[in-house]
Design an enzyme around this catalytic site. Structure first.
Site, PDB file in Angstrom:
ATOM      1  N   SER A 149       0.836  -1.210   0.000  1.00  0.00           N
ATOM      2  CA  SER A 149       0.000   0.000   0.000  1.00  0.00           C
ATOM      3  C   SER A 149       0.865   1.253   0.000  1.00  0.00           C
ATOM      4  CB  SER A 149      -0.863  -0.004   1.272  1.00  0.00           C
ATOM      5  OG  SER A 149      -1.383   1.284   1.570  1.00  0.00           O
ATOM      6  N   TYR A 162      -3.486  -0.115  10.037  1.00  0.00           N
ATOM      7  CA  TYR A 162      -3.323  -0.471   8.622  1.00  0.00           C
ATOM      8  C   TYR A 162      -1.906  -0.141   8.160  1.00  0.00           C
ATOM      9  CZ  TYR A 162      -4.528  -0.549   3.612  1.00  0.00           C
ATOM     10  OH  TYR A 162      -4.583  -0.814   2.253  1.00  0.00           O
TER      11      TYR A 162
HETATM   12  P1  NAP Z   1     -12.020  -4.705  -0.726  1.00  0.00           P
HETATM   13  O1  NAP Z   1     -12.767  -4.080  -1.832  1.00  0.00           O
HETATM   14  O2  NAP Z   1     -12.404  -4.422   0.693  1.00  0.00           O
HETATM   15  O3  NAP Z   1     -11.977  -6.314  -0.960  1.00  0.00           O
HETATM   16  C1  NAP Z   1     -11.357  -7.084   0.025  1.00  0.00           C
HETATM   17  C2  NAP Z   1     -11.454  -8.539  -0.371  1.00  0.00           C
HETATM   18  O4  NAP Z   1     -10.827  -9.327   0.629  1.00  0.00           O
HETATM   19  C3  NAP Z   1     -12.888  -9.042  -0.471  1.00  0.00           C
HETATM   20  O5  NAP Z   1     -12.926 -10.087  -1.428  1.00  0.00           O
HETATM   21  C4  NAP Z   1     -13.127  -9.622   0.925  1.00  0.00           C
HETATM   22  O6  NAP Z   1     -14.178 -10.560   0.883  1.00  0.00           O
HETATM   23  C5  NAP Z   1     -11.774 -10.242   1.196  1.00  0.00           C
HETATM   24  N1  NAP Z   1     -11.433 -10.418   2.620  1.00  0.00           N
HETATM   25  C6  NAP Z   1     -11.438  -9.491   3.603  1.00  0.00           C
HETATM   26  N2  NAP Z   1     -11.050 -10.043   4.767  1.00  0.00           N
HETATM   27  C7  NAP Z   1     -10.794 -11.365   4.518  1.00  0.00           C
HETATM   28  C8  NAP Z   1     -10.358 -12.456   5.302  1.00  0.00           C
HETATM   29  N3  NAP Z   1     -10.102 -12.313   6.612  1.00  0.00           N
HETATM   30  N4  NAP Z   1     -10.211 -13.663   4.707  1.00  0.00           N
HETATM   31  C9  NAP Z   1     -10.461 -13.814   3.383  1.00  0.00           C
HETATM   32  N5  NAP Z   1     -10.868 -12.817   2.570  1.00  0.00           N
HETATM   33  C10 NAP Z   1     -11.030 -11.602   3.149  1.00  0.00           C
HETATM   34  O7  NAP Z   1     -10.482  -4.297  -0.817  1.00  0.00           O
HETATM   35  P2  NAP Z   1      -9.623  -3.790  -2.074  1.00  0.00           P
HETATM   36  O8  NAP Z   1      -9.701  -2.324  -2.175  1.00  0.00           O
HETATM   37  O9  NAP Z   1      -9.932  -4.640  -3.263  1.00  0.00           O
HETATM   38  O10 NAP Z   1      -8.153  -4.125  -1.525  1.00  0.00           O
HETATM   39  C11 NAP Z   1      -7.566  -5.385  -1.727  1.00  0.00           C
HETATM   40  C12 NAP Z   1      -6.163  -5.330  -1.132  1.00  0.00           C
HETATM   41  O11 NAP Z   1      -5.464  -4.204  -1.667  1.00  0.00           O
HETATM   42  C13 NAP Z   1      -6.158  -5.129   0.384  1.00  0.00           C
HETATM   43  O12 NAP Z   1      -5.053  -5.822   0.939  1.00  0.00           O
HETATM   44  C14 NAP Z   1      -5.946  -3.622   0.534  1.00  0.00           C
HETATM   45  O13 NAP Z   1      -5.352  -3.304   1.779  1.00  0.00           O
HETATM   46  C15 NAP Z   1      -5.022  -3.363  -0.593  1.00  0.00           C
HETATM   47  N6  NAP Z   1      -4.979  -1.986  -1.092  1.00  0.00           N
HETATM   48  C16 NAP Z   1      -6.130  -1.366  -1.474  1.00  0.00           C
HETATM   49  C17 NAP Z   1      -6.027  -0.070  -2.009  1.00  0.00           C
HETATM   50  C18 NAP Z   1      -7.229   0.706  -2.471  1.00  0.00           C
HETATM   51  O14 NAP Z   1      -7.079   1.931  -2.652  1.00  0.00           O
HETATM   52  N7  NAP Z   1      -8.380   0.090  -2.647  1.00  0.00           N
HETATM   53  C19 NAP Z   1      -4.782   0.536  -2.146  1.00  0.00           C
HETATM   54  C20 NAP Z   1      -3.645  -0.153  -1.699  1.00  0.00           C
HETATM   55  C21 NAP Z   1      -3.759  -1.417  -1.190  1.00  0.00           C
HETATM   56  P3  NAP Z   1     -15.004 -10.951   2.234  1.00  0.00           P
HETATM   57  O15 NAP Z   1     -15.202  -9.666   3.011  1.00  0.00           O
HETATM   58  O16 NAP Z   1     -16.262 -11.549   1.711  1.00  0.00           O
HETATM   59  O17 NAP Z   1     -14.141 -11.925   2.962  1.00  0.00           O
HETATM   60  C1  GCO Z   2      -6.934   5.268   3.295  1.00  0.00           C
HETATM   61  C2  GCO Z   2      -7.056   4.345   2.100  1.00  0.00           C
HETATM   62  C3  GCO Z   2      -5.690   3.807   1.744  1.00  0.00           C
HETATM   63  C4  GCO Z   2      -5.821   2.850   0.587  1.00  0.00           C
HETATM   64  C5  GCO Z   2      -4.503   2.321   0.187  1.00  0.00           C
HETATM   65  C6  GCO Z   2      -3.583   3.381  -0.306  1.00  0.00           C
HETATM   66  O1  GCO Z   2      -7.841   5.243   4.144  1.00  0.00           O
HETATM   67  O2  GCO Z   2      -5.932   6.008   3.321  1.00  0.00           O
HETATM   68  O3  GCO Z   2      -7.952   3.289   2.361  1.00  0.00           O
HETATM   69  O4  GCO Z   2      -5.120   3.161   2.822  1.00  0.00           O
HETATM   70  O5  GCO Z   2      -6.598   1.770   0.910  1.00  0.00           O
HETATM   71  O6  GCO Z   2      -3.926   1.511   1.123  1.00  0.00           O
HETATM   72  O7  GCO Z   2      -2.480   2.768  -0.920  1.00  0.00           O
END
Ligand code: NAP
Ligand code: GCO
Length: 269
Positions: A149, A162
């Site tokens: 992230s 986080y």
């Molecule tokens: P999201 O929309 O909240 O999707 C999360 C996924 O993980 C869902 O499929 C959820 O399904 C599953 N999940 C959550 N807790 C779980 C557990 N304990 N066991 C198994 N599955 C679980 O998140 P996203 O935005 O796609 O993010 C995915 C990854 O990228 C995360 O690691 C997040 O920290 C990272 N990330 C996101 C962003 C962003 O801006 N969106 C940026 C940087 C990094 P269920 O809830 O049904 O289990």
């Molecule tokens: C926040 C956001 C970020 C993104 C991501 C950024 O609240 O700042 O959720 O943490 O999820 O991790 O890279």
């Protein structure tokens, strides 16, 4: 004569993408499937797993979903065993994508909340990697991609758990690289910027007066690309790090952030 693009193909490989019922995980799993991998994925809710299987099928992608909580060590052991039975072998490629966030001011955050975020975002990638690595060592190759992230590098208010977890995940990535590089396992990270998924939806909600969320405007000003990322922006980087094209890339965090980390930010108008 082989073509350089062949090195990006994943035919014959089994990929496990955790938390891939929607969001970034679904996009990455779709990309690995399009590159030829057979897809195993998991999440906690059976209805969403079933719905995602249908969506993969509609995309022409062979994907089998499992209900498993990545923070549950027994459930993860059962998951890997089920994949071995269903796919004829353990994952060649692991994407530790499943993750949660709790946006709470630190002094209001309970230790239980902090622990839960670290449990899912850091301990679980350790658990799942530990379950996959022995099979990769035995096979003589493996690819692990940890979804880090911006918060692997930067802090901000309300995301103490986080940021701590994602900072730790960056170092777990480097440690797996260090410990298993000689087994031909490459462990890298992808650090998405701000991506439009359900996880960030609260940061993009239109305000009662019809204006954009202040955080939405802030991210636009901090991103040279002047836009939020889409899950699809992560597809190419994921295929690269999952393929033979990256066999000498190890311990690297590839930031897919539209340039946020390089940019001081636009002066307010
Ligand atoms: P999201 O929309 O909240 O999707 C999360 C996924 O993980 C869902 O499929 C959820 O399904 C599953 N999940 C959550 N807790 C779980 C557990 N304990 N066991 C198994 N599955 C679980 O998140 P996203 O935005 O796609 O993010 C995915 C990854 O990228 C995360 O690691 C997040 O920290 C990272 N990330 C996101 C962003 C962003 O801006 N969106 C940026 C940087 C990094 P269920 O809830 O049904 O289990
Ligand atoms: C926040 C956001 C970020 C993104 C991501 C950024 O609240 O700042 O959720 O943490 O999820 O991790 O890279």
């Amino acid at each position: 004569m082989s073509n350089i693009l062949d090195s990006f193909r994943l035919d014959g490989k089994v990929a496990l993408v955790t938390g891939a019922t929607y969001g970034i995980g679904f996009a990455i799993a779709s990309a690995l499937g399009e590159a030829g991998a057979k897809i195993a994925f998991n999440a906690r809710h059976a209805d969403k797993v079933a719905a995602a299987e249908e969506r993969y099928r509609e995309l022409g992608i062979e994907a089998h979903g499992y209900v498993a909580d990545v923070s549950d060590e027994v459930a993860v052991a059962d998951l890997i065993e089920s994949i071995q039975c269903d796919f004829g072998g353990a994952p060649d490629i692991l994407v530790n994508n499943a993750g949660i966030i709790k946006r709470i001011p630190m002094l209001e955050m309970s230790a239980a909340d902090f622990r839960q975020v670290v449990d899912v975002d850091l301990t679980a990638p350790f658990i799942v990697a530990k379950a996959c690595i022995p099979h990769m060592v035995e096979r003589g190759h493996g690819k692990i991609i940890n979804i880090c992230s911006m918060m692997s590098e930067l802090g901000r208010e309300t995301v103490a758990g986080y940021a701590a977890a994602k900072g730790g995940l960056k170092m777990l990535t480097r440690n797996i690289c260090s410990e298993f590089g000689d087994a031909n396992i490459q462990c890298n990270g992808i650090g998405p910027g701000y991506i439009a998924t359900p996880q960030t939806a609260p940061l993009r909600e239109t305000q009662p007066d019809g204006s954009r969320h202040p955080f939405d405007q802030f991210i636009i000003s901090k991103t040279p690309a002047a836009r939020w990322g889409a899950p699809e922006d992560l597809k190419g980087p994921a295929v690269f790090l999952a393929s033979d094209a990256s066999n000498f890339v190890n311990g690297h965090i590839l930031y897919v952030d539209g340039g946020i980390l390089a940019y001081i930010g636009k002066q307010p108008a």
